[in-house]
Motif scaffolding. Sequence first.
Motif, PDB file in Angstrom:
ATOM      1  N   ALA A 109       8.869   5.581 134.103  1.00 17.54           N
ATOM      2  CA  ALA A 109       8.095   6.364 133.131  1.00 17.54           C
ATOM      3  C   ALA A 109       9.023   7.184 132.230  1.00 17.54           C
ATOM      4  O   ALA A 109       8.790   7.288 131.009  1.00 17.54           O
ATOM      5  CB  ALA A 109       7.126   7.281 133.865  1.00 17.54           C
ATOM      6  N   ILE A 110      10.081   7.749 132.802  1.00 16.08           N
ATOM      7  CA  ILE A 110      11.031   8.520 131.997  1.00 16.08           C
ATOM      8  C   ILE A 110      11.730   7.620 130.991  1.00 16.08           C
ATOM      9  O   ILE A 110      11.866   7.962 129.793  1.00 16.08           O
ATOM     10  CB  ILE A 110      12.066   9.209 132.912  1.00 16.08           C
ATOM     11  N   LEU A 111      12.171   6.447 131.443  1.00 13.53           N
ATOM     12  CA  LEU A 111      12.859   5.525 130.542  1.00 13.53           C
ATOM     13  C   LEU A 111      11.929   5.013 129.446  1.00 13.53           C
ATOM     14  O   LEU A 111      12.354   4.838 128.290  1.00 13.53           O
ATOM     15  CB  LEU A 111      13.424   4.350 131.355  1.00 13.53           C
ATOM     16  N   GLN A 112      10.682   4.778 129.806  1.00  9.87           N
ATOM     17  CA  GLN A 112       9.717   4.345 128.790  1.00  9.87           C
ATOM     18  C   GLN A 112       9.469   5.456 127.761  1.00  9.87           C
ATOM     19  O   GLN A 112       9.298   5.176 126.575  1.00  9.87           O
ATOM     20  CB  GLN A 112       8.410   3.940 129.467  1.00  9.87           C
ATOM     21  N   LYS A 113       9.489   6.684 128.226  1.00  9.78           N
ATOM     22  CA  LYS A 113       9.334   7.812 127.304  1.00  9.78           C
ATOM     23  C   LYS A 113      10.522   7.894 126.359  1.00  9.78           C
ATOM     24  O   LYS A 113      10.363   8.120 125.148  1.00  9.78           O
ATOM     25  CB  LYS A 113       9.191   9.113 128.091  1.00  9.78           C
ATOM     26  N   LEU A 114      11.734   7.683 126.912  1.00 11.87           N
ATOM     27  CA  LEU A 114      12.929   7.706 126.067  1.00 11.87           C
ATOM     28  C   LEU A 114      12.923   6.549 125.077  1.00 11.87           C
ATOM     29  O   LEU A 114      13.507   6.649 123.990  1.00 11.87           O
ATOM     30  CB  LEU A 114      14.182   7.643 126.932  1.00 11.87           C
ATOM     31  N   ALA A 115      12.267   5.458 125.447  1.00 17.43           N
ATOM     32  CA  ALA A 115      12.206   4.300 124.559  1.00 17.43           C
ATOM     33  C   ALA A 115      11.184   4.478 123.448  1.00 17.43           C
ATOM     34  O   ALA A 115      11.215   3.751 122.444  1.00 17.43           O
ATOM     35  CB  ALA A 115      11.878   3.050 125.360  1.00 17.43           C
ATOM     36  N   SER A 116      10.288   5.418 123.596  1.00 14.26           N
ATOM     37  CA  SER A 116       9.218   5.624 122.616  1.00 14.26           C
ATOM     38  C   SER A 116       9.731   6.360 121.384  1.00 14.26           C
ATOM     39  O   SER A 116      10.460   7.357 121.488  1.00 14.26           O
ATOM     40  CB  SER A 116       8.081   6.423 123.255  1.00 14.26           C
ATOM     41  N   SER A 117       9.340   5.868 120.242  1.00 16.87           N
ATOM     42  CA  SER A 117       9.746   6.506 118.983  1.00 16.87           C
ATOM     43  C   SER A 117       9.090   7.867 118.806  1.00 16.87           C
ATOM     44  O   SER A 117       9.525   8.675 117.974  1.00 16.87           O
ATOM     45  CB  SER A 117       9.391   5.593 117.808  1.00 16.87           C
ATOM     46  N   LYS A 129      16.922  14.697 130.218  1.00 14.35           N
ATOM     47  CA  LYS A 129      18.255  14.777 129.611  1.00 14.35           C
ATOM     48  C   LYS A 129      19.308  14.132 130.522  1.00 14.35           C
ATOM     49  O   LYS A 129      20.225  13.459 130.046  1.00 14.35           O
ATOM     50  CB  LYS A 129      18.605  16.251 129.378  1.00 14.35           C
ATOM     51  N   ARG A 130      19.152  14.330 131.842  1.00 12.95           N
ATOM     52  CA  ARG A 130      20.103  13.728 132.788  1.00 12.95           C
ATOM     53  C   ARG A 130      20.051  12.199 132.711  1.00 12.95           C
ATOM     54  O   ARG A 130      21.094  11.537 132.681  1.00 12.95           O
ATOM     55  CB  ARG A 130      19.788  14.187 134.207  1.00 12.95           C
ATOM     56  N   ILE A 131      18.848  11.642 132.658  1.00  9.29           N
ATOM     57  CA  ILE A 131      18.708  10.194 132.555  1.00  9.29           C
ATOM     58  C   ILE A 131      19.227   9.704 131.208  1.00  9.29           C
ATOM     59  O   ILE A 131      19.915   8.678 131.125  1.00  9.29           O
ATOM     60  CB  ILE A 131      17.239   9.769 132.749  1.00  9.29           C
ATOM     61  N   PHE A 132      18.925  10.443 130.154  1.00  9.11           N
ATOM     62  CA  PHE A 132      19.393  10.101 128.814  1.00  9.11           C
ATOM     63  C   PHE A 132      20.920  10.044 128.780  1.00  9.11           C
ATOM     64  O   PHE A 132      21.527   9.119 128.209  1.00  9.11           O
ATOM     65  CB  PHE A 132      18.881  11.153 127.826  1.00  9.11           C
ATOM     66  N   ASP A 133      21.568  11.007 129.425  1.00  8.38           N
ATOM     67  CA  ASP A 133      23.035  11.083 129.415  1.00  8.38           C
ATOM     68  C   ASP A 133      23.687   9.937 130.192  1.00  8.38           C
ATOM     69  O   ASP A 133      24.852   9.617 129.949  1.00  8.38           O
ATOM     70  CB  ASP A 133      23.497  12.422 129.994  1.00  8.38           C
ATOM     71  N   LEU A 134      22.960   9.356 131.143  1.00 14.89           N
ATOM     72  CA  LEU A 134      23.531   8.249 131.915  1.00 14.89           C
ATOM     73  C   LEU A 134      23.885   7.055 131.033  1.00 14.89           C
ATOM     74  O   LEU A 134      24.706   6.225 131.415  1.00 14.89           O
ATOM     75  CB  LEU A 134      22.540   7.795 132.993  1.00 14.89           C
ATOM     76  N   PHE A 135      23.276   6.980 129.846  1.00 16.75           N
ATOM     77  CA  PHE A 135      23.507   5.857 128.940  1.00 16.75           C
ATOM     78  C   PHE A 135      24.366   6.256 127.746  1.00 16.75           C
ATOM     79  O   PHE A 135      24.273   5.658 126.672  1.00 16.75           O
ATOM     80  CB  PHE A 135      22.167   5.282 128.490  1.00 16.75           C
ATOM     81  N   GLY A 136      25.214   7.251 127.953  1.00 21.28           N
ATOM     82  CA  GLY A 136      26.208   7.596 126.949  1.00 21.28           C
ATOM     83  C   GLY A 136      25.664   8.295 125.725  1.00 21.28           C
ATOM     84  O   GLY A 136      26.342   8.351 124.696  1.00 21.28           O
TER      85      GLY A 136
END
Length: 675
Positions: A109-117, A129-136
Amino acid sequence: MNMNLMLNRLRVVFFLVVFMYPAMLVSSTISYTSTKKFPLPGELEPAVKFWIKVYTEYNTNEYILHDAHNLLAIYEVVKFSELHREKMDLPQTRSQKNKLMKKRNHYRAILQKLASSKTKLDQLNSEEKRIFDLFGGTKNRSVFRIAAKNIRMQKGQRNRFYNGLVLSGRYMSYIKEIFRKHNLPQELTMLPHVESSFNYRAYSSAGAAGLWQFTRRTGRRFMKISYEIDERLDPILASEAAAKLMQENYQTLGSWPLAITAYNHGMAGMKRAKRKLHTSDIAKIVAKYRSRYFKFASRNFYCEFLAALHIAQNYKKYFGEIKFDPPIQYKEFILPHYVKYATVAQYLHLEQDELKKYNPALRNPIFKGTKYIPQNYKLRVPIYLNVDQLYAQIPGKELFVAQKRSQWYRVRRGDTLSTIARRNRTSIPAIMAMNNLRSRNRIRVGKILRLPDEIKMQKLNKAEETLVASLPSAKENEKIEKETVETVKPAKAIAPDVVSNKPKAVVQPKPVIDLNLPAAGASVSVLPEIELVKNSNPPVGYLRVEPEETLGHYADWLKISTQRIRDWNDLAYGNSIRLGQRIKLVFNNVTLLEFATSRLEYHRAVEEDFFNNYQVLGTRTHKINRGENIWYLCNYLYNLPLWLIQSYNSDLDFNRLKPGDLILIPDVVEIRSNS
């Protein structure tokens, strides 16, 4: 300085810190011998570091939730209670599965949220933010959309790897000598850490067995695998086979990284990858090769090997001092007769369990006394024994010139235990006792039952007296007699003798013999498997290819070459046979009964091995998608043997599956530790 420029530079620095520095750190800390033969490309360093973590930081009660491609993107490590050695290999409980599923859904769900425009990336909470940072810090939304579909769970292996190091002491000196004899790099002897953690009793749900995890199909090229003996379970004999296979892989592929990967993915698969990409560079193949069958396990196999090699050569850094098991010391004695296992143990003055440790290739029928140890078997015994003198004391009546013959019956549609017992001149309680059946009403189509001989019948009289009191009344029996294997309903926990969801019977070839002949139980039981040609001399028959069967099996059972069978069936060399194919056989060197008995014993061994280690809890329904076939479902999607899936879908033609077809898949769990 322009604020946007500064932010971009910060992002670059962050990317270097998050991704490049770990890679440089890995490069400086991952040390092992023969780096020219086993190179570590920079692109694979993060994956090797991940597997070092798996093998040295996390135990089997810890599950790593991570990205399947960017392995160091670890979302969370879920730990269940305290670690207990005896529970190391137990299956997950329902509550544990539910917790892990909730965790997976949470991060999806977090990754899908980050994928949403619609999501503002500068307004994320701390966890997002922690999950977002894992991908540079990338703002490419598709990265997160792909990641949401690639969340994977990896069980920790630290305690298992440690145990593997301890166990390796028993056989490592022998394994290294075998690889030295074949002029192979000594580093390859570390591969069992990846395959089985040096557990020679390891058995996978797909049917791979032993230290080197050979499948039956590959194993029988180099080893003896029969109802009495399975050399895959012998660490020394299996190591000899592994050395030969590795030699073949290297001679064909010309690269150790590819040869090692081929041990998991197969020689043909790696030749295909090499040909398609025009390269032998393992990093390029891992990154760019796309195949439905080149999955996570194959992509990571070489990296797992390098991680295991590094750890094994630097074990003190991760585990401190280790007391390795001492090398097993033995000598061999060639048995001049067929003989009972219990008799050998008795006259050699050894506990049966101790003798069993020296002879891991012997299967359970030997230990249970339903088969003799074969003549000319190389029996291993403690080095101090005067085995010639002790063996000479065995009375002549305990020594045999032929193997004990078993009687078998394959359950067909419409069968009940009552009809089987009557047809084969035995009793229901006797069949139940011989096959560990808990219910007379739960037998499945295709199940192979062992039938008692006259001596065994006498021994089972007491069992019959005990069981007869629990049998249904005459009125109930009349009702049961009308039930067949088609009407069995699924239970909560389905044992080896149980199936669910009403699988239909496989259509057997129509027999050209009279089933009412007053023959022995075994002959009546096995002959219907083969369609005989009337008045043929020598006898000629036809059969349908069943799961796990090859031309090599038929040749072994007929005591002829595979080329003879190819000639009879106009099969070109290299052409494989398919499930359900009609094959012509000529019975020159063996009787029809001998062939059919060997065939049923083979399938019985496959079933016994599986159900000694796994249990079916129910079924799920899978809808066939475009490009899928039964091979893909068995070996890559569900990791289950074909014969098991077929027993739940015997009304389907697996050679003609099409998109939209529904197929029942058994839900399988491990029922005990293999260690």
